[in-house]
Structure formats: structure tokens, C-alpha cells
Design an enzyme around this catalytic site. Structure first.
Site, PDB file in Angstrom:
ATOM      1  N   GLU A 166      -6.665   7.938  -2.839  1.00 23.41           N
ATOM      2  CA  GLU A 166      -6.502   8.273  -1.510  1.00 23.41           C
ATOM      3  C   GLU A 166      -5.003   7.935  -1.224  1.00 23.41           C
ATOM      4  OE1 GLU A 166      -8.794   9.276   0.675  1.00 23.41           O
ATOM      5  OE2 GLU A 166     -10.412   9.227  -0.902  1.00 23.41           O
ATOM      6  N   CYS A 207      -2.641   6.899   7.795  1.00 25.73           N
ATOM      7  CA  CYS A 207      -2.555   7.933   6.881  1.00 25.73           C
ATOM      8  C   CYS A 207      -2.450   9.366   7.262  1.00 25.73           C
ATOM      9  CB  CYS A 207      -2.860   7.520   5.524  1.00 25.73           C
ATOM     10  SG  CYS A 207      -4.821   7.548   5.847  1.00 25.73           S
TER      11      CYS A 207
HETATM   12  P1  NAD Z   1       1.450   1.189  -1.684  1.00 30.96           P
HETATM   13  O1  NAD Z   1       1.344   2.400  -2.558  1.00 30.96           O
HETATM   14  O2  NAD Z   1       2.768   0.560  -1.558  1.00 30.96           O
HETATM   15  O3  NAD Z   1       0.615   0.056  -1.993  1.00 30.96           O
HETATM   16  C1  NAD Z   1      -0.815   0.095  -2.114  1.00 30.96           C
HETATM   17  C2  NAD Z   1      -1.180  -0.996  -3.032  1.00 30.96           C
HETATM   18  O4  NAD Z   1      -0.694  -0.686  -4.410  1.00 30.96           O
HETATM   19  C3  NAD Z   1      -1.006  -2.380  -2.788  1.00 30.96           C
HETATM   20  O5  NAD Z   1      -2.325  -3.180  -3.018  1.00 30.96           O
HETATM   21  C4  NAD Z   1      -0.163  -2.868  -3.614  1.00 30.96           C
HETATM   22  O6  NAD Z   1       0.191  -4.025  -4.042  1.00 30.96           O
HETATM   23  C5  NAD Z   1       0.026  -1.972  -4.845  1.00 30.96           C
HETATM   24  N1  NAD Z   1       0.893  -1.630  -5.525  1.00 30.96           N
HETATM   25  C6  NAD Z   1       2.321  -1.546  -5.227  1.00 30.96           C
HETATM   26  N2  NAD Z   1       3.417  -1.170  -5.869  1.00 30.96           N
HETATM   27  C7  NAD Z   1       2.460  -1.180  -7.004  1.00 30.96           C
HETATM   28  C8  NAD Z   1       3.004  -0.993  -8.449  1.00 30.96           C
HETATM   29  N3  NAD Z   1       4.098  -0.582  -8.847  1.00 30.96           N
HETATM   30  N4  NAD Z   1       2.015  -0.991  -9.327  1.00 30.96           N
HETATM   31  C9  NAD Z   1       0.606  -1.323  -9.336  1.00 30.96           C
HETATM   32  N5  NAD Z   1       0.085  -1.374  -7.765  1.00 30.96           N
HETATM   33  C10 NAD Z   1       1.259  -1.501  -6.671  1.00 30.96           C
HETATM   34  O7  NAD Z   1       0.989   1.632  -0.358  1.00 30.96           O
HETATM   35  P2  NAD Z   1       0.946   1.069   1.094  1.00 30.96           P
HETATM   36  O8  NAD Z   1       2.398   0.859   1.475  1.00 30.96           O
HETATM   37  O9  NAD Z   1       0.319  -0.367   1.157  1.00 30.96           O
HETATM   38  O10 NAD Z   1       0.326   1.971   2.227  1.00 30.96           O
HETATM   39  C11 NAD Z   1       1.016   3.117   2.698  1.00 30.96           C
HETATM   40  C12 NAD Z   1       0.777   4.229   2.162  1.00 30.96           C
HETATM   41  O11 NAD Z   1      -0.834   4.519   1.815  1.00 30.96           O
HETATM   42  C13 NAD Z   1       1.108   5.815   2.829  1.00 30.96           C
HETATM   43  O12 NAD Z   1       1.516   6.545   1.978  1.00 30.96           O
HETATM   44  C14 NAD Z   1      -0.192   6.157   3.467  1.00 30.96           C
HETATM   45  O13 NAD Z   1      -0.441   7.338   3.735  1.00 30.96           O
HETATM   46  C15 NAD Z   1      -1.184   5.849   2.436  1.00 30.96           C
HETATM   47  N6  NAD Z   1      -2.554   5.487   2.857  1.00 30.96           N
HETATM   48  C16 NAD Z   1      -3.409   6.506   2.216  1.00 30.96           C
HETATM   49  C17 NAD Z   1      -4.773   6.526   3.121  1.00 30.96           C
HETATM   50  C18 NAD Z   1      -5.936   7.552   2.750  1.00 30.96           C
HETATM   51  O14 NAD Z   1      -6.854   7.036   2.975  1.00 30.96           O
HETATM   52  N7  NAD Z   1      -5.629   8.396   1.976  1.00 30.96           N
HETATM   53  C19 NAD Z   1      -5.227   5.451   3.789  1.00 30.96           C
HETATM   54  C20 NAD Z   1      -4.116   4.370   4.097  1.00 30.96           C
HETATM   55  C21 NAD Z   1      -2.897   4.696   3.579  1.00 30.96           C
END
Ligand code: NAD
Length: 460
Positions: A214, A248
Site C-alpha cells: 500500500e 496518502c
Molecule cells: P516509509 O516507507 O518510510 O516507512 C514505512 C515502514 O517501513 C515503517 O514501519 C519503517 O520503519 C519501515 N522502513 C523504513 N525504511 C525501511 C527500510 N529501509 N527497510 C525496511 N523497512 C523500512 O513510509 P512512511 O514515511 O512511514 O509513510 C509515508 C508513505 O507511506 C507515503 O509515501 C504515503 O503515501 C504512504 N502511505 C500509503 C498508504 C496507503 O494506504 N497506500 C497509507 C499511508 C501512507
């Protein structure tokens, strides 16, 4: 505070595998009990959830109720439908299969991993968890470390209400995530950014683990002239500035018919005053940016184009006023990256085909919004664009309809969830074909001699 030693991850998974093997989660009554247990836990912790989100995001209580605690509605929906979802479904067989019967049995996948983001840090962990429980899985969840207080509350709730051999929380950041990803799961459900989505998919590929991703992206919002202006500005302003734009599916940028642009801007200005007063920094109803890193990233966007509404910031509070920007170029960084904050660029078009062409020249968005009563235009936009979902004459509300699968397409994600789609995401549809012994026609058995003409005739 509940924390899990990262060195214990292997043990937690092993314990969950053993628990899954007992078959307990396959019992639908058990699943319903656990869903009720989850609902009860959320109700019990309501106030702590509100406080955690206040500390993480300065999230107004009403927003926490409708966008985080409101996930309870998904639990009620799952409980209401679980008996029909879990029932084996009869599948039709053709006439030449007349002695057979066919059924589809949904079965749980096993031990699943759910990784969440920080923007709706409670709901975006609990909502997939509901699907995992309803489908009969064990689950390990990793909330976002960036929404620090909410992560702790989730850990506390789960530790208090669930056996870790069934559902467990692993808290932490990239290191915790990577330790988890080094293990084999039966499904990985990830919500977050596109860049990390690629890392998740690569890690899952090693074990051929199926993934739901997502992700995010730039969700456009087209505004035609055939609208109710007052309703339009209110719905856009709400969808963009709720949670200070850190949503998002927030409208990322507006594509506005140039004939209505001036009125729309005036309407937005008036509406923002109604929502947040003359100085939104003093409004109790306006959130803050999650971290210094995101604040700095957003402040840089204010250099692009011309600020026509808002633009004020308060670094000490990570406050950015609801802001509207005009005259941006498509090459500006604000039009290259997902904004994910309270800044709304406006791009005008003369013909709607320009707006459609712009959308189609970019990665497929998670959401697409169209404000227009013109049925032909609605049809045209639906037909000529691709996006995870579409909402016509409103924003963000599509996420609250349990009967609509929610997810992206292309760069905005893979797979979907909510309601029945959540159950399907965490289930395997096992096809079962059953023959009987009352007849055994020999057309398929060797020796084949003399049988080919009949086969040829049957296959036309
Ligand atoms: P992110 O991708 O930075 O982090 C998400 C998760 O991944 C966190 O739990 C984090 O600890 C983990 N993570 C981060 N880097 C990692 C790595 N290198 N390896 C493994 N795991 C890792 O996202 P965010 O900043 O928390 O959220 C923002 C993004 O999420 C935006 O792009 C937003 O559009 C998207 N989002 C999408 C939805 C949806 O339903 N489609 C909902 C909310 C947010």
C-alpha cells in the site's frame, strides 16, 4: 513500555508457527472471539490512543476518532460477514464434468507480517490486522517507529490482550524491519513509501512470499466548472489539510479549469478561515508535521511557485500553515515528489484533455479526484485514466467504504484490502474438485487408439 528484543524474532515466529499448526485459528468462533477482543481493547484504550496521537502528530481528537479509532467499524463489518466469507463457495462445472463437484475453500496463509507507516499509525496497523485475524492467521506487526507514542500503545494493547504466539508486536525502525524481512513469512502486508516498497518486495522475493504493498504517490484532483463551488472547496480543503496533509490519499495537487480558478482560490481562502480561523497555528483542529526531517522537506517546497494562501511556518512546533501555491512548473520538486504535507499547488488547464494527458504522463496515482456534475466528463475521466481508486465530487471518503477494495496500481501499490478484500488478501483460495465412483468413462485413458476422432469432434 513493552519492547521485543530483536534477537527473539526467530523464537516469536517459531512459536506462531507452532500455534498455527494447532489449527486453533481455523475455528471461525475463535476468530470472532479475537475480533471482539480487539474491539474491546481499542475501546478500553481509547483515551490513551487519543493522547498518543496528540503527542505524535498533534492530531485533533475528532480526527483521531474518525480516522484511527473509527477502525472499529471494520471490526464490526468483519464480524458481520465472516460466516459467509469463510464458507466454501460452490463453483460451476461444465457439462463434460457432470460427475464432478467443485468448491473453493478459503484457507489461512499462516504467519503474516504487517509493517505500518506513521501518518495514520494506529489505523494502518489495525485495519490489516483485522483482515489477518478474520482470515485465520497469526500475525507479527511492526508499527512505525516515527509515530513513537502510538507504536508503544499498539505494543501495550497487543501484549495485554493477545498471546504472542498468536499476535505479537515488534517495535523499532529500519533495523527491526530488516531483521523481520530476513525471516520467512506467508504474507507481507506493507504500508509506506514507494522506495521502501521496493525493498520489501525484493526481500519477499527471496522466499517467494506474496506481498501487499500500500504505497503513495501524487493523487491529482481535477476541478471542472460544473460544480457547487462551496461544497467543492470545503471537500478539497478537508481532504488536503486533515492531518496537516499527511494523508496518502490527500489531493496532492489541483488541476483546475482556468475559467473557475479565481473563484476556487477565493473559495479556498474563505473556507480555510472558517475551518482554522485567522491564524491556524492557534487552531486546536490543525495537526503538526511528524518530524524535523519531513518539516525541512516541506519547507523547501515553499520555494516553488508563488504562495497565494498561507505559507507561514513555526519550526519550533513543526507547524506549516495550510498553504496554496500558484504558478508552479511541472519540473519543480513540488511537482516531482509526493507532497505529503499541507501545501496545495494549483495548475490550470484550458481543455480537460490537458489534465488527462498530464495524469497519464506520470506514475499511476493511488487516488484520483474529479469535481464535476457533467456525466460525460465523469465517464471520460474514468475511461481515460488509471488509478488505485476514484472519488467523484469528494475527497478521501472512499477509504471509509468497507465494500470498496482499497489499494494502488503500478507505482501506488499492489493488492488491496478493507472489508472482504482484507479477508481475501490474507486467505488462499483452495480449489477442490471432487469426482464420484458411479461412472468412469474411458476416453482419457490409454490405449488412445480410436479415441482421437471423438476428442477432435468435441473440441471443434
Ligand atoms: P516509509 O516507507 O518510510 O516507512 C514505512 C515502514 O517501513 C515503517 O514501519 C519503517 O520503519 C519501515 N522502513 C523504513 N525504511 C525501511 C527500510 N529501509 N527497510 C525496511 N523497512 C523500512 O513510509 P512512511 O514515511 O512511514 O509513510 C509515508 C508513505 O507511506 C507515503 O509515501 C504515503 O503515501 C504512504 N502511505 C500509503 C498508504 C496507503 O494506504 N497506500 C497509507 C499511508 C501512507
Amino acid at each position: 513500555m513493552i519492547t521485543t528484543e530483536l534477537s527473539n524474532i526467530g523464537d516469536i515466529i517459531q512459536n506462531q508457527r507452532e500455534f498455527f499448526q494447532t489449527g486453533k485459528t481455523k475455528d471461525v468462533t475463535f476468530r470472532i472471539e479475537q475480533l471482539k477482543n480487539l474491539k474491546q481493547a481499542i475501546i478500553e484504550y481509547k483515551q490513551s490512543i487519543v493522547e498518543a496521537l496528540q503527542r505524535d502528530l498533534h492530531k485533533p481528537e475528532l480526527e483521531t476518532y474518525i480516522t484511527e479509532i473509527g477502525v472499529i467499524k471494520e471490526i464490526d463489518y468483519a464480524i458481520k460477514h465472516i460466516n459467509s466469507w469463510t464458507k466454501p463457495k460452490k463453483a460451476a462445472v461444465s457439462l463434460d464434468f457432470f460427475s464432478y463437484s467443485a468448491r473453493i475453500y478459503p484457507e489461512p496463509l499462516g504467519v503474516v507480517l504487517i509493517i505500518g507507516p506513521w501518518n495514520y499509525p494506529f489505523q494502518l496497523i489495525i485495519s490489516p490486522l483485522i483482515g489477518a485475524i478474520a482470515a485465520g492467521n497469526c500475525a507479527i506487526i511492526k508499527p512505525s517507529e516515527i509515530a513513537f507514542y502510538t507504536s508503544h500503545i499498539i505494543a501495550e494493547i497487543v501484549a495485554k490482550h493477545f498471546d504472542p504466539a498468536y499476535i505479537a508486536v515488534v517495535e523499532g525502525g529500519v533495523e527491526a524491519s530488516q531483521k523481520l524481512l530476513a525471516e520467512k513469512f506467508d504474507h507481507i502486508f506493507f504500508t509506506g513509501g514507494t522506495a521502501v516498497g521496493k525493498i520489501i518486495m525484493a526481500a519477499a522475493a527471496k522466499y517467494l512470499t506474496p506481498v501487499t504493498l500500500e504505497l503513495g504517490g501524487k493523487s491529482p484532483c481535477i476541478v471542472d466548472t460544473d460544480i457547487n463551488l462551496e461544497h467543492t472547496v470545503r471537500r478539497i480543503a478537508w481532504g488536503k489539510f486533515i492531518n496537516a496533509g499527511q494523508t496518502c490519499i490527500a489531493p496532492d495537487y489541483l488541476l483546475v479549469d482556468k475559467k473557475i480558478k479565481k473563484d476556487l482560490i477565493a473559495g479556498l481562502e474563505k473556507c480555510l478561515k472558517e475551518f482554522y480561523g485567522d491564524n491556524p497555528a492557534n487552531s486546536p483542529d490543525y495537526a503538526r508535521i511528524i518530524s524535523q526531517k519531513h518539516f525541512d522537506r516541506l519547507v523547501n517546497f515553499l520555494e516553488d511557485g508563488e504562495v497565494i494562501i498561507g505559507g507561514k511556518t513555526k519550526p519550533s512546533e513543526r507547524y506549516i500553515a495550510p498553504t496554496v501555491i500558484d504558478n508552479v512548473s511541472l519540473e519543480d520538486s513540488i511537482m516531482q515528489e509526493e507532497i505529503f504535507g499541507p501545501i496545495l499547488p494549483i495548475i490550470e488547464y484550458t481543455e480537460v484533455s490537458e489534465a488527462i494527458a498530464l495524469i497519464n504522463s506520470r506514475p499511476k496515482p493511488l487516488a484520483l479526484y474529479l469535481f464535476s456534475q457533467n456525466k460525460n466528463l465523469q465517464k471520460r475521466v474514468l475511461q481515460e485514466t488509471s488509478s488505485g481508486g476514484v472519488c467523484i465530487n469528494d475527497t478521501v471518503m472512499q477509504v471509509g467504504v468497507s465494500s470498496l477494495p482499497f489499494g494502488g496500481v503500478g507505482d501506488s501499490g499492489t493488492g488491496n484490502y478493507h472489508g472482504k478484500a482484507s479477508f481475501d488478501t490474507f486467505s488462499h483460495n483452495k480449489s477442490v474438485l471432487k469426482n464420484s465412483f458411479w461412472l468412469d468413462l474411458k476416453w482419457r485413458y490409454a490405449p488412445y487408439q480410436g479415441k482421437l476422432p471423438l476428442i477432435k469432434k468435441l473440441l471443434g
